[in-house]
Structure formats: C-alpha cells, structure tokens
Enzyme design. Structure first.
Site, mmCIF file in Angstrom:
data_model
loop_
_atom_site.group_PDB
_atom_site.id
_atom_site.type_symbol
_atom_site.label_atom_id
_atom_site.label_comp_id
_atom_site.label_asym_id
_atom_site.label_seq_id
_atom_site.Cartn_x
_atom_site.Cartn_y
_atom_site.Cartn_z
ATOM 1 C CG HIS A 32 -2.105 -0.882 1.110
ATOM 2 N ND1 HIS A 32 -1.988 -2.251 1.044
ATOM 3 C CD2 HIS A 32 -3.441 -0.604 1.046
ATOM 4 C CE1 HIS A 32 -3.202 -2.786 0.954
ATOM 5 N NE2 HIS A 32 -4.090 -1.810 0.944
ATOM 6 C CG HIS B 233 2.332 -3.194 6.408
ATOM 7 N ND1 HIS B 233 3.193 -4.118 5.864
ATOM 8 C CD2 HIS B 233 1.309 -3.075 5.524
ATOM 9 C CE1 HIS B 233 2.702 -4.554 4.702
ATOM 10 N NE2 HIS B 233 1.568 -3.930 4.487
#
Length: 217
Positions: free
Chosen positions: A135, A184
C-alpha cells in the site's frame, strides 16, 4: 531542453537514483536480517502512531483501502489510457515504467524477505508477507507519477498548486494507516516508500529528456 539543462537533469537524477537505490538495498538487507536498529525504529514509531482513538481508526480503516492493489492498478490503467489519448507518449511510458517496476518488485521482495506481519489482531484483512508495504509503495508511486503529470500538463493556477501540495502528503497518510490498523511495521512502510521513490527516480533518469523537453523556458 538545451544540452546544458539536460546534463544537469541527468546528473541530478543519477545521483539521487544511486543514493535511493543504495538506501533501499541497505534497508531491505537490514529488515531481512532483523537488525537491532530496525526493531528500535519500529518500536519508536508504533508508540508514536498507534492508538485506539475510534474516530481516527474509522477514518484510516476506510482510507487505507484507497491503496489496495486492484485500486492502484485501476488508477494506473485509467491514467495511462488518458495520457495515450492525449498523445503524451513519454508520460504514458514513464507512468507505466514506474508503476510496473515499483509494484512488481514489491511482490518479488516480499517473497524474498518473507517477513511475517505483526503478531497482533489486524483491524483490516491483510494476507501475504509484510515487507515492504504494498500500500505504501503503491500510493507513493502513483502520487509521484501524478505529481509529474500535473506539473507538466496543467496550466498555472490554484488547482495546480493545491494538487502539488496534496499529492506528496497522501502516501504518508496511507502509510500511517497501515501501522494504525496493525498490518505493517513502520519499517515496512518506509521500505515501500523508498522502493517507490527509487523506481520513480530511475523513471525520471530514463525519460527525463522527453518529459521535460517542452517545459523549460
């Protein structure tokens, strides 16, 4: 573009691309071998960013999907088709190069490093490996590409100035959202950013003479 300016661009982009590539390699190596300073980096930024504010979580959970892989691919396809229809072939080639290599390399590096995602409850669905953040790479690469497109194609005005301010900010919001929703580590996000910046600079290095030939007064 005159020869003097072209050489200046070439030198500048070459130096930046070398620095970015070296830092990207260093960062990936450090994450892969679990360097102690990476753990310290992650802990520091997790403490700074992560919290349980319901309003912020609600906003970021919805913003983070704007950089899902299918969505980024959709942005890229629409952008390239638009540029081809406008006969901006150099911009179309540059956009395709940056998006394909930045996001393709992301998939490859994930499977080389094979870093597990954070071992906490994820607030959004996330599969696969953690490093580097797709992302973050996707949002940074598309926003940098759009920055160049806006810079070259749009006439001077308020909208252009606003876009040139907003576009570089968007990836950092997306990157923060990936930490916020627990899918993440901060080092994954930074890795995705560096990855995108590296291929962006390589794209500028390759396409600079055609991109800027009509934009120097």
């Amino acid at each position: 573009m005159n020869i003097y300016k072209e050489k200046n661009y070439l030198t500048c982009f070459s130096i930046l691309a070398i620095i970015s590539s070296a830092f990207y390699a260093f960062w990936a190596f450090s994450v892969a071998y679990q360097a102690s300073f990476i753990k310290g980096f992650d802990k520091l930024f997790i403490n700074l960013i992560a919290n349980q504010n319901k309003t912020e979580l609600f906003i970021l959970k919805h913003l983070t999907v704007l950089a899902n892989t299918p969505v980024v691919i959709g942005y890229t396809v629409v952008l390239v088709i638009f540029l081809l229809l406008k006969r901006k072939y150099a911009l179309a080639g540059f956009s395709t190069f940056v998006m394909a290599l930045a996001n393709g390399n992301n998939w490859l590096l994930k499977h080389i490093v094979q870093r597990p995602r954070p071992a906490v409850s994820h607030l959004v669905k996330a599969t696969g490996y953690s490093f580097p953040s797709g992302h973050s790479a996707g949002s940074m690469s598309i926003c940098l590409v759009l920055f160049v497109v806006v810079l070259i194609l749009m006439n001077k005005g308020l909208l252009k100035r606003l876009l040139l301010i907003i576009l570089p900010i968007i990836p950092f919001i997306i990157g923060m959202s990936r930490i916020y929703v627990h899918v993440h580590y901060p080092s994954d996000v930074l890795g995705g950013f560096i990855e995108a910046i590296t291929y962006f600079l390589l794209g500028l290095l390759i396409f600079q003479s055609k991109l800027f030939k009509n934009n120097d007064k």
